[in-house]
Design a protein around this motif. Structure first.
Motif, PDB file in Angstrom:
ATOM      1  N   UNK A  40       0.808  -1.267  -0.020  1.00  0.00           N
ATOM      2  CA  UNK A  40       0.077   0.008  -0.144  1.00  0.00           C
ATOM      3  C   UNK A  40       1.042   1.206   0.188  1.00  0.00           C
ATOM      4  N   UNK A  41       0.435   2.100  -0.759  1.00  0.00           N
ATOM      5  CA  UNK A  41       1.084   3.530  -0.922  1.00  0.00           C
ATOM      6  C   UNK A  41       0.748   4.788  -0.240  1.00  0.00           C
ATOM      7  N   UNK A  42      -0.105   4.412   1.241  1.00  0.00           N
ATOM      8  CA  UNK A  42      -0.249   5.360   2.087  1.00  0.00           C
ATOM      9  C   UNK A  42      -1.622   6.196   1.847  1.00  0.00           C
ATOM     10  N   UNK A  43      -1.817   7.042   3.033  1.00  0.00           N
ATOM     11  CA  UNK A  43      -3.094   7.911   3.052  1.00  0.00           C
ATOM     12  C   UNK A  43      -3.977   6.625   3.394  1.00  0.00           C
ATOM     13  N   UNK A  44      -4.072   5.939   4.374  1.00  0.00           N
ATOM     14  CA  UNK A  44      -4.861   4.716   4.624  1.00  0.00           C
ATOM     15  C   UNK A  44      -5.737   4.772   5.842  1.00  0.00           C
ATOM     16  N   UNK A  45      -5.135   5.164   6.838  1.00  0.00           N
ATOM     17  CA  UNK A  45      -5.736   5.166   8.244  1.00  0.00           C
ATOM     18  C   UNK A  45      -6.811   6.395   8.549  1.00  0.00           C
ATOM     19  N   UNK A  46      -6.663   7.452   7.964  1.00  0.00           N
ATOM     20  CA  UNK A  46      -7.370   8.569   8.288  1.00  0.00           C
ATOM     21  C   UNK A  46      -8.412   8.633   7.310  1.00  0.00           C
ATOM     22  N   UNK A  47      -9.664   9.342   7.447  1.00  0.00           N
ATOM     23  CA  UNK A  47     -10.609   9.545   6.560  1.00  0.00           C
ATOM     24  C   UNK A  47     -12.015   9.680   6.986  1.00  0.00           C
ATOM     25  N   UNK A  48     -12.726   8.784   7.199  1.00  0.00           N
ATOM     26  CA  UNK A  48     -14.189   8.440   7.456  1.00  0.00           C
ATOM     27  C   UNK A  48     -14.274   8.753   9.185  1.00  0.00           C
ATOM     28  N   UNK A  49     -15.401   9.280   9.533  1.00  0.00           N
ATOM     29  CA  UNK A  49     -15.405   9.390  11.077  1.00  0.00           C
ATOM     30  C   UNK A  49     -15.129   8.150  11.899  1.00  0.00           C
ATOM     31  N   UNK A  50     -15.565   6.823  11.462  1.00  0.00           N
ATOM     32  CA  UNK A  50     -15.483   5.638  12.252  1.00  0.00           C
ATOM     33  C   UNK A  50     -14.162   5.505  12.589  1.00  0.00           C
ATOM     34  N   UNK A  51     -13.285   5.743  11.612  1.00  0.00           N
ATOM     35  CA  UNK A  51     -11.714   5.211  11.474  1.00  0.00           C
ATOM     36  C   UNK A  51     -11.148   6.392  12.279  1.00  0.00           C
ATOM     37  N   UNK A  52     -11.455   7.700  12.246  1.00  0.00           N
ATOM     38  CA  UNK A  52     -11.078   8.919  13.035  1.00  0.00           C
ATOM     39  C   UNK A  52     -11.005   8.752  14.425  1.00  0.00           C
ATOM     40  N   UNK A  53     -12.421   8.168  14.980  1.00  0.00           N
ATOM     41  CA  UNK A  53     -12.695   8.097  16.159  1.00  0.00           C
ATOM     42  C   UNK A  53     -11.728   7.150  16.964  1.00  0.00           C
ATOM     43  N   UNK A  54     -11.361   6.227  16.307  1.00  0.00           N
ATOM     44  CA  UNK A  54     -10.663   4.947  16.980  1.00  0.00           C
ATOM     45  C   UNK A  54      -8.841   5.355  16.327  1.00  0.00           C
ATOM     46  N   UNK A  55      -8.752   6.452  15.683  1.00  0.00           N
ATOM     47  CA  UNK A  55      -7.399   6.743  15.354  1.00  0.00           C
ATOM     48  C   UNK A  55      -6.917   5.761  14.402  1.00  0.00           C
ATOM     49  N   UNK A  56      -7.526   5.197  13.600  1.00  0.00           N
ATOM     50  CA  UNK A  56      -7.089   4.219  12.369  1.00  0.00           C
ATOM     51  C   UNK A  56      -6.965   2.738  12.773  1.00  0.00           C
ATOM     52  N   UNK A  57      -7.541   2.497  14.136  1.00  0.00           N
ATOM     53  CA  UNK A  57      -7.478   1.314  14.616  1.00  0.00           C
ATOM     54  C   UNK A  57      -8.131   0.160  14.000  1.00  0.00           C
ATOM     55  N   UNK A  58      -9.645   0.467  13.534  1.00  0.00           N
ATOM     56  CA  UNK A  58     -10.389  -0.399  12.601  1.00  0.00           C
ATOM     57  C   UNK A  58      -9.459  -0.957  11.376  1.00  0.00           C
ATOM     58  N   UNK A  59      -8.943   0.217  10.781  1.00  0.00           N
ATOM     59  CA  UNK A  59      -8.474  -0.230   9.511  1.00  0.00           C
ATOM     60  C   UNK A  59      -7.238  -0.750   9.333  1.00  0.00           C
ATOM     61  N   UNK A  60      -6.265  -0.802  10.519  1.00  0.00           N
ATOM     62  CA  UNK A  60      -5.317  -1.545  10.740  1.00  0.00           C
ATOM     63  C   UNK A  60      -5.523  -2.960  10.840  1.00  0.00           C
ATOM     64  N   UNK A  61      -6.827  -3.361  11.737  1.00  0.00           N
ATOM     65  CA  UNK A  61      -6.926  -4.524  11.939  1.00  0.00           C
ATOM     66  C   UNK A  61      -7.554  -5.312  10.712  1.00  0.00           C
TER      67      UNK A  61
END
Length: 297
Positions: A85-106
């Motif tokens: 992946x080339x980045x800008x991955x974890x930040x964006x939609x509210x659900x991801x921002x609330x957990x500071x990227x945790x859900x995307x990382x999982x």
């Protein structure tokens, strides 16, 4: 007379059998030769490595099901698969921002991403949080031009080297050196971003003796000509075989810059890029559509 006829027939049949055997032998040789060529051609055509590439997901996780399916498909055919992946991955939609990227990382962990580079928005939770997300995702964050103010490493690896069927593949990453102007100052306090091309020259010189094939995972973009684009990187350092780029949200179909393939895979998992690498270092690119393209930026 009958004895003479029998003897003559025997001689004719014997002579015919010899010719028949010769013809049969020649036919069998042709069949085995053709089969050998087909097998050889099939073996030559099989890629040494298949790369699945995403970029600028911005936490649009809906498309990750397609990434997982594609990864499973290629892993069922061969273990020689990388998911990058080339980045800008974890930040964006509210659900991801609330957990500071945790859900995307999982989700990335479940898919089995191997490595990524850091996009400017991946620093939006602070660089220390990005290091935590690296651990949670299981994907090595490669950003060789990101260092501490004292010049030390921020991320554990500038590059990784993997071997596939005897081919040593070196993968390094570059963050966008304009990141400090694209995120809040507090997010990058204590670190600095060095020039991407100058950094790449140093890393490639180090990889030259360690890798047969070099991949750059970059978040520099290919549209802002004159400001250090991935195409300019390819021209400056032709030893790089493949550049997997992000940042400017554009797509291409594996553009060649000299002998370097530069791949741009859009945004939001609207599509996935697949690059097949062969033993002679030639490459084939395929774009796999996933979701409808968004009208918003």
């Amino acid at each position: 007379l009958w004895s003479y006829v029998k003897l003559t027939l025997y001689k004719i049949l014997k002579k015919g059998m010899i010719h028949m055997k010769k013809r049969l032998f020649a036919l069998l040789l042709c069949i085995f030769y053709a089969a050998g060529l087909s097998a050889f051609a099939a073996e030559e055509k099989a890629p040494v490595l298949t790369i699945i590439h995403t970029t600028d997901v911005h936490s649009r996780v809906d498309g990750y099901a397609a990434v997982a399916a594609l990864a499973d498909k290629y892993r069922a055919e061969s273990e020689n698969v990388l998911v990058l992946d080339s980045g800008d991955t974890f930040h964006g939609l509210p659900f991801a921002n609330l957990e500071k990227g945790k859900a995307v990382a999982e989700v990335m962990k479940e898919i089995g991403y191997d490595a990524m580079t850091a996009g400017n928005h991946d620093f939006n939770f602070g660089w220390q949080r990005l290091k935590e997300l690296e651990t949670l995702s299981g994907a090595s964050v490669l950003a060789a031009n990101v260092v501490t103010d004292e010049g030390g490493k921020v991320f554990e690896n500038d590059y990784i080297v993997r071997e596939f069927d005897g081919m040593k593949v070196g993968i390094f990453g570059l963050a966008n050196d304009d990141t400090p102007s694209q995120t809040a100052p507090a997010n990058v306090m204590g670190i600095r971003f060095e020039d991407d091309i100058e950094t790449a020259e140093k890393v490639v010189a180090e990889l030259d003796s360690k890798a047969d094939f070099i991949i750059a995972l970059t978040h520099v973009g290919s549209l802002d000509v004159g400001n250090g684009t991935s195409l300019e990187l390819a021209e400056a350092i032709p030893e790089i075989n493949l550049i997997l780029d992000g940042h400017t949200h554009n797509e291409n179909n594996g553009e060649m810059a000299g002998n370097t393939m530069v791949v741009a895979d859009g945004r939001y998992l609207e599509s996935i890029g697949v690059v097949k690498v062969y033993a002679d270092k030639t490459m084939e690119f395929e774009r796999v559509p996933v979701t409808e393209k968004s009208e918003t930026s």
